[in-house]
Design an enzyme around this catalytic site. Structure first.
Site, mmCIF file in Angstrom:
data_model
loop_
_atom_site.group_PDB
_atom_site.id
_atom_site.type_symbol
_atom_site.label_atom_id
_atom_site.label_comp_id
_atom_site.label_asym_id
_atom_site.label_seq_id
_atom_site.Cartn_x
_atom_site.Cartn_y
_atom_site.Cartn_z
ATOM 1 C CB CYS A 76 -1.098 0.189 1.275
ATOM 2 S SG CYS A 76 -0.385 -0.112 2.597
ATOM 3 C CG HIS A 105 -4.613 -0.038 3.687
ATOM 4 N ND1 HIS A 105 -3.955 -0.829 3.250
ATOM 5 C CD2 HIS A 105 -5.926 0.511 3.561
ATOM 6 C CE1 HIS A 105 -4.479 -0.276 1.686
ATOM 7 N NE2 HIS A 105 -5.743 -0.120 1.632
ATOM 8 C CB SER A 107 -5.964 -3.703 -0.379
ATOM 9 O OG SER A 107 -6.277 -3.965 0.566
#
Length: 243
Positions: free
Chosen positions: A69, A104, A121
Protein backbone atom coordinates in the site's frame (compact mmCIF):
# COMPACT_ATOMS: atom_id res chain seq x y z
CA UNK A 1 13.46 -19.86 -18.62
CA UNK A 2 10.56 -17.50 -19.34
CA UNK A 3 11.04 -13.93 -18.20
CA UNK A 4 8.02 -12.47 -16.39
CA UNK A 5 6.32 -9.84 -18.53
CA UNK A 6 7.03 -6.25 -17.50
CA UNK A 7 3.87 -4.10 -17.51
CA UNK A 8 4.19 -1.00 -19.71
CA UNK A 9 4.44 2.25 -17.72
CA UNK A 10 1.27 4.31 -18.32
CA UNK A 11 1.59 7.44 -20.44
CA UNK A 12 -0.77 10.37 -20.14
CA UNK A 13 -2.37 11.49 -23.40
CA UNK A 14 -4.06 14.86 -23.87
CA UNK A 15 -7.21 13.08 -25.05
CA UNK A 16 -7.59 11.30 -21.68
CA UNK A 17 -10.05 12.47 -19.06
CA UNK A 18 -8.77 12.54 -15.47
CA UNK A 19 -10.86 9.46 -14.47
CA UNK A 20 -9.38 7.60 -17.48
CA UNK A 21 -5.85 8.58 -16.44
CA UNK A 22 -6.45 7.50 -12.83
CA UNK A 23 -7.80 4.20 -14.15
CA UNK A 24 -4.66 3.72 -16.26
CA UNK A 25 -2.47 4.32 -13.19
CA UNK A 26 -4.50 1.89 -11.08
CA UNK A 27 -4.43 -0.75 -13.85
CA UNK A 28 -0.63 -0.47 -13.98
CA UNK A 29 -0.34 -0.92 -10.21
CA UNK A 30 -2.61 -3.97 -10.34
CA UNK A 31 -0.38 -5.42 -13.07
CA UNK A 32 2.61 -5.03 -10.74
CA UNK A 33 0.52 -7.11 -8.29
CA UNK A 34 0.29 -7.00 -4.52
CA UNK A 35 3.44 -8.06 -2.67
CA UNK A 36 2.53 -11.18 -0.66
CA UNK A 37 6.14 -12.29 -0.13
CA UNK A 38 6.68 -10.75 3.30
CA UNK A 39 9.81 -9.02 1.93
CA UNK A 40 9.68 -5.26 1.42
CA UNK A 41 11.31 -4.63 -1.98
CA UNK A 42 11.53 -0.84 -1.64
CA UNK A 43 12.46 1.12 1.45
CA UNK A 44 10.10 4.05 1.87
CA UNK A 45 10.82 6.35 4.79
CA UNK A 46 7.90 8.67 5.31
CA UNK A 47 10.18 11.46 6.53
CA UNK A 48 12.15 11.62 3.26
CA UNK A 49 11.76 14.69 1.04
CA UNK A 50 9.31 14.35 -1.84
CA UNK A 51 12.20 14.46 -4.35
CA UNK A 52 13.77 11.33 -2.80
CA UNK A 53 10.45 9.45 -2.80
CA UNK A 54 9.96 10.31 -6.49
CA UNK A 55 13.36 8.74 -7.22
CA UNK A 56 12.09 5.59 -5.47
CA UNK A 57 8.96 5.72 -7.67
CA UNK A 58 11.17 5.77 -10.79
CA UNK A 59 13.04 2.77 -9.41
CA UNK A 60 9.71 0.95 -8.93
CA UNK A 61 8.81 1.49 -12.60
CA UNK A 62 12.24 0.14 -13.64
CA UNK A 63 12.16 -2.92 -11.37
CA UNK A 64 8.46 -3.84 -11.90
CA UNK A 65 8.33 -5.74 -8.60
CA UNK A 66 5.14 -6.37 -6.59
CA UNK A 67 4.15 -3.51 -4.26
CA UNK A 68 2.24 -2.87 -1.04
CA UNK A 69 0.00 0.00 0.00
CA UNK A 70 2.74 2.52 0.84
CA UNK A 71 4.56 2.02 -2.47
CA UNK A 72 1.23 2.45 -4.29
CA UNK A 73 0.73 5.85 -2.63
CA UNK A 74 4.19 6.98 -3.80
CA UNK A 75 3.56 5.69 -7.34
CA UNK A 76 0.16 7.41 -7.42
CA UNK A 77 1.80 10.72 -6.52
CA UNK A 78 4.55 10.16 -9.11
CA UNK A 79 2.12 9.53 -11.97
CA UNK A 80 -0.22 12.42 -11.10
CA UNK A 81 2.54 15.03 -10.71
CA UNK A 82 1.93 17.97 -13.02
CA UNK A 83 -1.83 17.37 -13.18
CA UNK A 84 -2.58 20.62 -11.39
CA UNK A 85 -6.34 19.96 -11.25
CA UNK A 86 -5.69 16.72 -9.33
CA UNK A 87 -5.01 17.15 -5.61
CA UNK A 88 -3.42 14.18 -3.84
CA UNK A 89 -3.33 13.48 -0.09
CA UNK A 90 -2.63 10.41 2.08
CA UNK A 91 -5.42 8.67 4.01
CA UNK A 92 -4.29 6.19 6.70
CA UNK A 93 -6.42 3.68 8.58
CA UNK A 94 -5.74 1.86 11.83
CA UNK A 95 -8.07 -1.10 12.26
CA UNK A 96 -8.59 -3.85 14.78
CA UNK A 97 -9.36 -7.49 14.03
CA UNK A 98 -9.05 -10.62 16.16
CA UNK A 99 -6.88 -8.99 18.82
CA UNK A 100 -4.45 -7.38 16.35
CA UNK A 101 -3.94 -3.87 14.94
CA UNK A 102 -3.51 -3.33 11.22
CA UNK A 103 -2.34 -0.26 9.31
CA UNK A 104 -3.22 0.67 5.75
CA UNK A 105 -2.77 3.76 3.58
CA UNK A 106 -4.29 4.93 0.29
CA UNK A 107 -3.85 8.04 -1.83
CA UNK A 108 -6.89 10.29 -1.61
CA UNK A 109 -7.73 12.17 -4.83
CA UNK A 110 -9.70 15.40 -5.15
CA UNK A 111 -10.59 16.72 -8.61
CA UNK A 112 -13.44 18.82 -10.02
CA UNK A 113 -15.38 18.75 -6.76
CA UNK A 114 -15.24 14.97 -6.36
CA UNK A 115 -13.20 12.60 -4.19
CA UNK A 116 -11.74 9.16 -4.97
CA UNK A 117 -8.59 7.15 -4.28
CA UNK A 118 -5.71 5.11 -5.69
CA UNK A 119 -3.99 2.30 -3.82
CA UNK A 120 -3.13 -1.36 -3.33
CA UNK A 121 -4.50 -3.92 -0.88
CA UNK A 122 -5.15 -7.62 -0.56
CA UNK A 123 -8.83 -6.63 -0.72
CA UNK A 124 -10.19 -5.13 -3.93
CA UNK A 125 -12.53 -2.73 -2.10
CA UNK A 126 -9.80 -1.31 0.18
CA UNK A 127 -7.73 0.39 -2.52
CA UNK A 128 -8.99 2.45 -5.45
CA UNK A 129 -12.34 4.20 -5.33
CA UNK A 130 -13.89 6.02 -8.31
CA UNK A 131 -13.81 9.80 -8.48
CA UNK A 132 -17.51 10.07 -7.62
CA UNK A 133 -17.75 10.95 -3.90
CA UNK A 134 -19.19 14.38 -3.24
CA UNK A 135 -17.51 14.81 0.15
CA UNK A 136 -14.41 13.56 1.92
CA UNK A 137 -16.56 11.97 4.62
CA UNK A 138 -18.53 10.01 1.99
CA UNK A 139 -15.23 8.54 0.79
CA UNK A 140 -14.02 7.72 4.32
CA UNK A 141 -17.34 6.11 5.28
CA UNK A 142 -17.17 4.00 2.09
CA UNK A 143 -13.82 2.62 3.30
CA UNK A 144 -15.23 2.08 6.78
CA UNK A 145 -18.17 0.13 5.34
CA UNK A 146 -15.77 -1.96 3.23
CA UNK A 147 -13.73 -2.79 6.32
CA UNK A 148 -16.87 -4.02 8.09
CA UNK A 149 -17.25 -6.77 5.46
CA UNK A 150 -13.98 -8.23 6.75
CA UNK A 151 -14.97 -7.74 10.41
CA UNK A 152 -12.32 -5.04 10.87
CA UNK A 153 -13.31 -2.14 13.12
CA UNK A 154 -11.73 1.18 12.15
CA UNK A 155 -10.06 2.77 15.18
CA UNK A 156 -8.32 5.81 13.70
CA UNK A 157 -8.31 7.72 10.44
CA UNK A 158 -5.44 10.06 9.58
CA UNK A 159 -5.63 12.57 6.77
CA UNK A 160 -2.57 14.33 5.37
CA UNK A 161 -2.23 17.55 3.40
CA UNK A 162 -2.30 18.01 -0.36
CA UNK A 163 1.05 16.85 -1.79
CA UNK A 164 2.88 19.55 -3.80
CA UNK A 165 3.12 19.00 -7.57
CA UNK A 166 6.80 19.96 -7.56
CA UNK A 167 8.65 16.59 -7.89
CA UNK A 168 11.97 18.17 -6.86
CA UNK A 169 10.56 19.55 -3.62
CA UNK A 170 12.62 18.98 -0.47
CA UNK A 171 9.44 19.15 1.57
CA UNK A 172 8.34 15.82 3.10
CA UNK A 173 4.78 14.57 2.69
CA UNK A 174 2.50 15.60 5.57
CA UNK A 175 0.94 12.24 6.46
CA UNK A 176 -1.28 13.05 9.43
CA UNK A 177 -2.47 16.61 9.74
CA UNK A 178 -5.84 15.42 11.06
CA UNK A 179 -6.14 12.38 13.34
CA UNK A 180 -9.63 11.18 14.22
CA UNK A 181 -10.26 8.52 16.86
CA UNK A 182 -13.35 7.40 14.96
CA UNK A 183 -14.13 4.43 17.21
CA UNK A 184 -15.01 6.89 19.98
CA UNK A 185 -16.98 9.34 17.83
CA UNK A 186 -20.46 9.48 16.35
CA UNK A 187 -20.60 9.51 12.56
CA UNK A 188 -22.16 12.96 12.62
CA UNK A 189 -19.17 14.24 14.59
CA UNK A 190 -16.70 12.49 12.26
CA UNK A 191 -18.44 14.02 9.25
CA UNK A 192 -18.33 17.48 10.79
CA UNK A 193 -14.58 17.20 11.52
CA UNK A 194 -13.79 15.81 8.06
CA UNK A 195 -15.81 18.45 6.23
CA UNK A 196 -14.21 21.30 8.16
CA UNK A 197 -10.78 19.87 7.41
CA UNK A 198 -11.63 19.29 3.73
CA UNK A 199 -12.85 22.89 3.40
CA UNK A 200 -9.64 24.20 4.99
CA UNK A 201 -7.58 22.00 2.66
CA UNK A 202 -9.38 23.26 -0.44
CA UNK A 203 -8.81 26.84 0.71
CA UNK A 204 -5.11 25.94 1.19
CA UNK A 205 -5.01 27.52 4.65
CA UNK A 206 -3.54 24.49 6.41
CA UNK A 207 0.23 24.47 6.77
CA UNK A 208 2.48 21.43 7.34
CA UNK A 209 3.25 20.84 10.99
CA UNK A 210 6.74 19.68 9.99
CA UNK A 211 7.83 23.08 8.71
CA UNK A 212 11.58 23.59 8.55
CA UNK A 213 12.10 27.25 9.43
CA UNK A 214 13.10 27.89 13.09
CA UNK A 215 10.21 30.31 13.56
CA UNK A 216 7.66 27.74 12.42
CA UNK A 217 9.43 24.97 14.31
CA UNK A 218 8.39 26.54 17.60
CA UNK A 219 4.72 26.13 16.71
CA UNK A 220 5.02 22.49 15.74
CA UNK A 221 1.99 20.39 16.47
CA UNK A 222 -0.41 23.33 16.28
CA UNK A 223 -2.88 23.19 13.46
CA UNK A 224 -6.39 24.29 12.61
CA UNK A 225 -7.71 20.86 13.52
CA UNK A 226 -7.99 20.48 17.29
CA UNK A 227 -7.99 16.68 17.10
CA UNK A 228 -4.44 16.26 15.80
CA UNK A 229 -2.41 14.15 18.21
CA UNK A 230 1.13 12.84 18.32
CA UNK A 231 1.42 9.12 17.58
CA UNK A 232 1.76 6.97 20.66
CA UNK A 233 4.78 4.67 21.15
CA UNK A 234 2.52 1.62 21.47
CA UNK A 235 1.33 2.14 17.91
CA UNK A 236 4.63 0.86 16.58
CA UNK A 237 3.96 -2.50 18.22
CA UNK A 238 0.94 -3.02 16.01
CA UNK A 239 1.23 -5.21 12.95
CA UNK A 240 1.32 -3.16 9.76
CA UNK A 241 0.03 -3.32 6.23
CA UNK A 242 -2.23 -6.33 6.67
CA UNK A 243 -5.38 -4.87 5.17
Amino acid sequence: CVQPSVPPVPNYKQSMSIPEWLQAIQTYMKMLQYNHTGTQFFEIRKTRPLSGLMETAKEMTRESLPIKCLEAVILGIYFTNGQSCVERFPISFKTHFSGNCFHHVVLGIYCNGRYGSLGMSRRSDLMDKPLTYRTLSDLIFEFEDSYKKYLHSVKKVKIGLFVPHEPHSFQPIEWKQLVLNVSKMMRTEVRKELEKFARDMRMKILKPSSAHSPMKERSRGKSLSPRRRQGSPQRRACRRDKS
